[in-house]
Enzyme design. Structure first.
Site, PDB file in Angstrom:
ATOM      1  N   HIS A  49      22.571-125.847  49.168  1.00  0.00           N
ATOM      2  CA  HIS A  49      21.497-125.028  49.757  1.00  0.00           C
ATOM      3  C   HIS A  49      20.213-125.836  49.929  1.00  0.00           C
ATOM      4  CE1 HIS A  49      24.294-122.051  47.935  1.00  0.00           C
ATOM      5  NE2 HIS A  49      24.039-121.422  49.061  1.00  0.00           N
ATOM      6  N   LYS A  84      32.194-123.676  54.093  1.00  0.00           N
ATOM      7  CA  LYS A  84      33.489-123.560  54.774  1.00  0.00           C
ATOM      8  C   LYS A  84      34.177-122.303  54.297  1.00  0.00           C
ATOM      9  CE  LYS A  84      35.781-126.538  57.197  1.00  0.00           C
ATOM     10  NZ  LYS A  84      35.310-127.058  58.427  1.00  0.00           N
TER      11      LYS A  84
HETATM   12  N1  GLU Z   1      34.694-126.388  61.861  1.00  0.00           N
HETATM   13  C1  GLU Z   1      33.924-127.421  62.462  1.00  0.00           C
HETATM   14  C2  GLU Z   1      33.791-128.602  61.531  1.00  0.00           C
HETATM   15  O1  GLU Z   1      34.594-128.797  60.646  1.00  0.00           O
HETATM   16  C3  GLU Z   1      32.612-126.904  63.033  1.00  0.00           C
HETATM   17  C4  GLU Z   1      31.597-126.434  62.066  1.00  0.00           C
HETATM   18  C5  GLU Z   1      30.390-125.766  62.728  1.00  0.00           C
HETATM   19  O2  GLU Z   1      30.245-125.875  63.938  1.00  0.00           O
HETATM   20  O3  GLU Z   1      29.641-125.138  61.998  1.00  0.00           O
HETATM   21  O4  GLU Z   1      32.951-129.439  61.709  1.00  0.00           O
END
Ligand code: GLU
Length: 465
Positions: A61, A103
């Protein structure tokens, strides 16, 4: 097999050895701040209740919001999501995008499920995230990842908007949305295009450690995975002179030293769900063998852990371009490095996606497209310049040429040029750091650059007076 988080930890620790920053501070930079594990019921195709497991990890953060994709796959687990969230933090730092890393993962196979079921899961997921303050334009902003795309992002935006009708910035709660729903042109291609720029930058770097000449003309490329990232990277590479000699997919691999018709193969994959029946070159029933064929550039653009101790000795590429997240295990990385193969690391190379996600988020917060406020002024400036040139030379340009020169940049021009510039500047940063600090490879440089930057942000925020 070690998890993506274990891989990340090893790469982090190796790079951290080159830093003299406070060890406790670096421990904070490494650790995953929050992890939310959800189990929720959804009615399935048979009308039964199915319990869905899902995760959202917020790694850091030090910048807000946190940012990163949501993947739908039965392989998803807490460690994978944690490792990928950590990678997002470092990716954002490298491309100077002011987000912390996150993620998400949902344990379903979207390719085997009905769209209605996937929609119910997605909308229910947003309710869970919203109720626990794990989503919002200033909190945490998801995006597409493996098994998700514009369709899921639209459902996320719509559900969030329904739950938060007074949040004027609601469309900034997710990126990778369809264009008609406040997305941005170029986002779909962005990761692949970023991969292309990253490869060009590495080929032009005389100190990168490979023996290839700058430019793509005639370079032999093998791509693993013709999904969104692999397809757009391969297309861009071949449009700029590279020869796609190998394509590996989940069901088979194809190799032809004279070059494959990438567009026809992609079309076939789209129509048949695989490439095994496509009549071209040598066919490998075990698609992994495709990666071991001779080439100049190998582009793993599929899933994690594709280059391991089992095949690292047999890779014949001069450069490995990590378009996927975590395709190389740390042990394989060491073997490849010792063999003199140059590796362009994932945390730099596939950061084009989040870079353009940043542009989309900015657009959503400002409620206006990038070209709208620029284009009139740009047109006027070029008109004045052309009038002056005409007055001086006495020559008028043909009308169609004049019209072309007068036209200001469109939104896609702005997005693509800013992406190219970002990839260029970021490459410069990591290759300079590698040179100045005598680091063994680009991955160590990329990790060291970003871990020190994130650590510095913590210091500036006053967490460590
Ligand atoms: N999932 C993509 C990555 O691993 C895009 C992440 C995003 O655009 O926030 O970079």
């Amino acid at each position: 097999m070690a998890s993506i988080y274990d891989d990340f930890s090893r790469y982090f620790d190796e790079a951290a050895q080159f830093s003299d920053m406070d060890r406790g501070l670096l421990e904070q930079v490494k650790t995953c701040n929050n992890m939310y594990h959800m189990s929720f019921p959804v009615e399935n195709e048979a009308g039964e209740i199915e319990v869905i497991e899902a995760y959202r990890a917020q790694h850091s953060h030090h910048r807000l919001p946190t940012k990163g994709g949501i993947r739908y796959s039965t392989m998803v687990d807490a460690d994978e999501v944690k490792g990928l969230a950590a990678l997002m933090t470092f990716k954002c730092a490298i491309v100077d995008v002011p987000f912390g890393g996150a993620k998400g993962g949902v344990c379903i196979d979207p390719y085997q499920r009905s769209p209605e079921f996937v929609e119910r899961v997605t909308r229910r997921l947003v309710i869970e995230l919203d109720h626990h303050s794990f989503i919002g334009p200033s909190i945490d902003v998801p995006a597409p990842d493996y098994g998700t795309g514009e369709r899921e992002m639209a459902w996320i935006a719509d559900t969030y908007r329904t739950l938060n009708p007074h949040d004027i910035d609601h469309f900034g709660c997710v990126t990778g949305k369809p264009l008609t729903l406040h997305g941005i042109p170029g986002r779909r291609e962005a990761t692949g295009l970023g991969v292309f720029h990253g490869i060009i930058n590495c080929l032009s770097d005389p100190e990168a450690g490979h023996n290839l000449s700058p430019g793509l003309d005639g370079k032999r490329v093998i791509v693993q995975g013709l999904g969104n990232v692999g397809y757009h990277a391969a297309r861009e590479l071949s449009d700029h002179g590279a020869r796609i000699v190998g394509i590996a997919e989940h069901d088979a691999g194809l190799y032809d030293a004279n070059g494959l018709d990438m567009e026809a193969i992609a079309q076939h994959r789209w129509e048949h769900g695989g490439i095994a029946a496509f009549p071209a070159g040598q066919v490998f029933a075990n698609s992994q063998e495709t990666l071991e064929q001779p080439c100049d550039i190998l582009v793993p653009a599929a899933l994690e852990h594709q280059l391991t101790v089992d095949n690292a000795d047999r890779i014949q590429a001069e450069v490995i371009a990590e378009a996927a997240n975590a395709p190389t295990t740390p042990d394989a990385d060491r073997i490849l490095r010792d063999r003199g193969i140059t590796l362009i690391p994932d945390l730099y190379l596939n950061a084009g996606g989040v870079t353009v996600s940043y542009f989309e988020w900015l657009k959503n917060l400002s409620h206006v497209s990038f070209d709208r406020m620029l284009v009139g002024a740009a047109d006027m400036q070029s008109r004045r310049m052309l009038d002056t040139m005409q007055a001086i030379t006495g020559n008028a340009l043909p009308l169609h040429e004049r019209a072309m020169l007068e036209r200001g940049p469109t939104e896609i021009d702005i997005v693509n040029n800013s992406l190219a510039k970002t990839m260029g500047e970021s490459y410069e940063r990591i290759s300079t750091l590698r040179r100045e600090r005598g680091l063994p490879d680009l991955r160590t440089a990329a990790y060291l650059y970003s871990l020190e930057l994130v650590a510095q942000s913590y210091v500036e925020l006053g967490f460590f007076p």
